[in-house]
Design an enzyme around this catalytic site. Structure first.
Site, PDB file in Angstrom:
ATOM      1  CG  ASN A   1      -4.504   3.409   8.867  1.00 22.34           C
ATOM      2  OD1 ASN A   1      -4.552   2.334   8.215  1.00 22.34           O
ATOM      3  ND2 ASN A   1      -3.936   4.431   8.225  1.00 22.34           N
TER       4      ASN A   1
ATOM      5  CD  GLU B   1      -1.036   4.089   8.160  1.00 18.93           C
ATOM      6  OE1 GLU B   1      -1.014   4.184   9.437  1.00 18.93           O
ATOM      7  OE2 GLU B   1      -1.134   4.757   7.201  1.00 18.93           O
TER       8      GLU B   1
ATOM      9  NE  ARG C   1      -2.932   2.556   3.055  1.00 16.82           N
ATOM     10  CZ  ARG C   1      -2.848   3.273   4.034  1.00 16.82           C
ATOM     11  NH1 ARG C   1      -1.817   2.990   4.817  1.00 16.82           N
ATOM     12  NH2 ARG C   1      -3.483   4.388   4.315  1.00 16.82           N
TER      13      ARG C   1
ATOM     14  CG  HIS D   1      -0.825   8.958   3.721  1.00 15.61           C
ATOM     15  ND1 HIS D   1      -0.968   7.663   3.849  1.00 15.61           N
ATOM     16  CD2 HIS D   1      -0.709   9.618   4.990  1.00 15.61           C
ATOM     17  CE1 HIS D   1      -0.467   7.467   5.089  1.00 15.61           C
ATOM     18  NE2 HIS D   1      -0.132   8.636   5.885  1.00 15.61           N
TER      19      HIS D   1
ATOM     20  CE1 TYR E   1       0.793   2.350  13.639  1.00 10.96           C
ATOM     21  CE2 TYR E   1      -1.221   3.573  13.086  1.00 10.96           C
ATOM     22  CZ  TYR E   1      -0.206   3.077  12.631  1.00 10.96           C
ATOM     23  OH  TYR E   1       0.543   3.209  11.430  1.00 10.96           O
TER      24      TYR E   1
ATOM     25  CD  GLU F   1      -4.208   7.480  10.116  1.00  7.53           C
ATOM     26  OE1 GLU F   1      -3.591   8.689  10.733  1.00  7.53           O
ATOM     27  OE2 GLU F   1      -3.868   6.250  10.703  1.00  7.53           O
TER      28      GLU F   1
ATOM     29  CD1 TRP G   1       3.097  11.276   9.733  1.00  6.39           C
ATOM     30  CD2 TRP G   1       3.269  12.830   8.120  1.00  6.39           C
ATOM     31  NE1 TRP G   1       2.414  10.782   8.672  1.00  6.39           N
ATOM     32  CE2 TRP G   1       2.667  11.503   7.630  1.00  6.39           C
ATOM     33  CE3 TRP G   1       3.437  13.898   7.592  1.00  6.39           C
ATOM     34  CZ2 TRP G   1       2.269  11.427   6.444  1.00  6.39           C
ATOM     35  CZ3 TRP G   1       2.973  14.021   5.919  1.00  6.39           C
ATOM     36  CH2 TRP G   1       2.636  12.631   5.668  1.00  6.39           C
TER      37      TRP G   1
HETATM   38  C1  PNW Z   1      -0.822   7.034  11.165  1.00  6.47           C
HETATM   39  N1  PNW Z   1      -2.011  10.572  16.782  1.00  6.47           N
HETATM   40  O1  PNW Z   1      -0.729   8.421  11.615  1.00  6.47           O
HETATM   41  C2  PNW Z   1      -0.360   7.558   9.720  1.00  6.47           C
HETATM   42  O2  PNW Z   1      -1.282   7.044   8.519  1.00  6.47           O
HETATM   43  C3  PNW Z   1       1.007   7.118   9.027  1.00  6.47           C
HETATM   44  O3  PNW Z   1       1.395   8.011   8.113  1.00  6.47           O
HETATM   45  C4  PNW Z   1       2.015   7.419  10.493  1.00  6.47           C
HETATM   46  O4  PNW Z   1       3.341   7.252  10.016  1.00  6.47           O
HETATM   47  C5  PNW Z   1       1.563   6.381  11.576  1.00  6.47           C
HETATM   48  O5  PNW Z   1       0.061   6.487  11.881  1.00  6.47           O
HETATM   49  C6  PNW Z   1       2.248   6.230  12.620  1.00  6.47           C
HETATM   50  O6  PNW Z   1       2.195   7.472  13.497  1.00  6.47           O
HETATM   51  C7  PNW Z   1      -1.084   8.791  12.845  1.00  6.47           C
HETATM   52  O7  PNW Z   1      -1.513  11.409  17.306  1.00  6.47           O
HETATM   53  C8  PNW Z   1      -0.171   9.775  13.519  1.00  6.47           C
HETATM   54  O8  PNW Z   1      -3.119   9.718  17.289  1.00  6.47           O
HETATM   55  C9  PNW Z   1      -0.506  10.392  14.671  1.00  6.47           C
HETATM   56  C10 PNW Z   1      -1.807   9.688  15.505  1.00  6.47           C
HETATM   57  C11 PNW Z   1      -2.458   8.871  14.877  1.00  6.47           C
HETATM   58  C12 PNW Z   1      -2.044   8.385  13.655  1.00  6.47           C
END
Ligand code: PNW
Length: 485
Positions: free
Chosen positions: A315, A386, A83, A129, A317, A175, A444
């Site tokens: 996505n 993700e 992706r 993105h 985490y 996102e 970022w």
């Molecule tokens: C995602 N938060 O971003 C993005 O889709 C990616 O580009 C990024 O590299 C990846 O997660 C890891 O950070 C996020 O602050 C960035 O909650 C920040 C947040 C959530 C998602």
């Protein structure tokens, strides 16, 4: 499977993929090559103090010039899907529907897709993105413009579908929560607008994030309509939107107010976008709290948005404990903060610390959230687009230790097994899984300090790539779980 219905539990015949994910601005570099126009992220990185290490994506992983090397890497790890996002400003440098198209940018991506397919790797393309062409931001306020932005995005999408007919998997946006909240409320992401007077540029966080979210939904709906009407009949692909969202646990499971707050947290992150896509309306909890600050769909807009997902892009985490708050929150405060989030309660921690202040691993939360989504949206096909982690102080370690990324190996092991249970025991309809990410890259606002890659990138030495232990762990993990007939 009965489309839309709950499939009967099975032993994971569904996971097509063990793959990786990427965003143009985070890996490509070469911001001026072949006629690329500037994006809001190129501009944002120039503002002092916005990026932790003062860096930008100007070089990043130099992936624009290393497509062959990266494709061999993907292949060597046993991934069968990749992706990545396109830089809109490589294809239409000024972004708009009356602006010139840049053939060199198109040619680059056409060749990349051809080469991936040649290597037996299925491409998943994200159209945007976060790296909006800067010219659109300057011309009419970019994502804030309800009339212009959806039409320009529709035009860009059409140009891309036409140019890359061999791609069968499309994601409109990555996102939208991050674009809206981090870009127009917190101000941590481009364009960085916020009501917080200690920061600039100044915006109106009480309204702008909800307007931006609305415009992204309508633009998504337009791009899907074009695909379905003009390209799907001959190309036969699928299209959806990718949403981020954390799992939640009520602080006190016996307290209905905490249970409601935990649910509301997911509604404000995910259902904000998913309810309009699946049900044609915003969640009641959002309307109640935001009133007329949340835009209303016109009938035309609703018709564009409702039913616009062929699949749900997920996505994911981390997880949080959620405790309710009472009172009237300040309107600039994006959640309206009717809840407070915690990492631990009564000495019990949700997961170990990582390099990302917002991320603590909690694999059970992944399984719970897949179930939550499946129940609310009637068991849609889900692609996990993700999932991954950073590691505390990984960047400070000697390279040999970075390559022994045990915590990341464990993260993938426990998360993928939790996902397997959501499929085989709970009957959720998960079709594929893509790890974030193939390479360490421009993270970022965190710059290059935070590493998410299964491959180490040596930014000091010509962007050389060294697979970490986690890179080798994914293929065997999937082989052990996927049912073979
Ligand atoms: C995602 N938060 O971003 C993005 O889709 C990616 O580009 C990024 O590299 C990846 O997660 C890891 O950070 C996020 O602050 C960035 O909650 C920040 C947040 C959530 C998602």
């Amino acid at each position: 499977n009965d489309p839309g219905g709950r499939p009967s539990p099975s032993r994971l015949p569904v996971l097509e993929t063990n793959a990786n994910s990427f965003c143009s601005y985070q890996v490509e570099g070469s911001p001026e090559k072949d006629g690329r126009g500037p994006t809001i992220w190129d501009e944002f990185c120039k503002i002092p103090g916005k990026i932790a290490d003062g860096s930008s994506g100007a070089v990043a992983c130099d992936s624009y010039n290393r497509t062959a090397e990266d494709i061999s890497l993907i292949k060597s790890l046993g991934a069968n899907c990749y992706r990545f996002s396109l830089a809109w400003s490589r294809i239409i440098p000024l972004g708009g529907r009356n602006d010139p198209i840049n053939q060199a940018g198109i040619d680059h991506y056409v060749k990349f897709v051809d080469d991936l397919l040649e290597a037996g790797i299925t491409p998943f393309i994200t159209l945007l993105h976060w790296d909006v062409p800067d010219a659109l931001d300057k011309r009419y306020g970019g994502l804030l413009n309800r009339e212009e932005f959806p039409l320009d995005f529709e035009n860009y999408a059409r140009v891309v579908y036409k140019a890359i007919p061999k791609c069968k998997n499309w994601i409109t946006f990555n996102e939208p929560w991050c674009s809206s909240i981090l870009g127009y409320s917190v101000g941590a992401f481009a364009p960085g607008r916020t009501s917080n007077r200690d920061k600039s540029p100044v915006g109106d966080s009480s309204r702008e994030p909800w307007i931006v979210g609305h415009n992204l939904l309508v633009a998504h709906g337009r791009a899907v309509k074009v695909y379905r009407e003009e390209f799907k009949p001959t190309q036969g692909g699928q299209i959806g939107i990718t949403l981020n969202g954390d799992a939640t646990y009520p602080w006190d499971p016996e307290d209905p107010a905490d249970v409601e707050a935990a649910n509301r947290k997911i509604e404000f992150a995910i259902s904000w976008f998913a309810d309009p896509v699946y049900f044609g309306k915003y969640p009641d909890s959002m309307r109640k709290q935001l009133g007329d600050r949340l835009p209303e769909f016109t009938e035309e807009e609703r018709a564009l948005v409702q039913g616009s997902n062929d699949f749900y892009g997920m996505n994911h985490y981390t997880a949080n404990y959620v405790r309710h708050k009472t009172g009237t929150p300040p309107p600039e405060d994006y959640l309206g903060n009717l809840e407070t989030l915690f990492w631990s309660k009564s000495g019990e921690c949700i997961g170990p610390e990582t390099e990302s202040p917002w991320l603590r691993p909690n694999p059970q939360g992944f399984r719970n959230l897949i179930n939550w989504l499946s129940k609310r949206y009637n068991y849609p096909p889900i692609y996990v687009t993700e999932n991954g982690t950073s590691i505390l102080k990984e960047n400070d370690k000697p390279v040999e230790e970075i390559l022994e990324d045990t915590l990341r190996v464990e993260y993938f092991d426990t998360y993928v097994k939790a996902l397997a249970k959501a499929v085989s025991e709970d009957g959720c309809n998960v079709k594929g899984y893509m790890a974030w990410s193939l390479l360490d890259n421009f993270e970022w606002a965190e710059g290059y300090v935070t590493r998410f890659g299964v491959t180490y990138v040596d930014y000091e030495k010509d962007q050389k790539r060294f697979p970490k232990k986690s890179a080798q762990s994914l293929k065997p993990l999937f082989d052990s779980l996927i049912k073979k007939d």
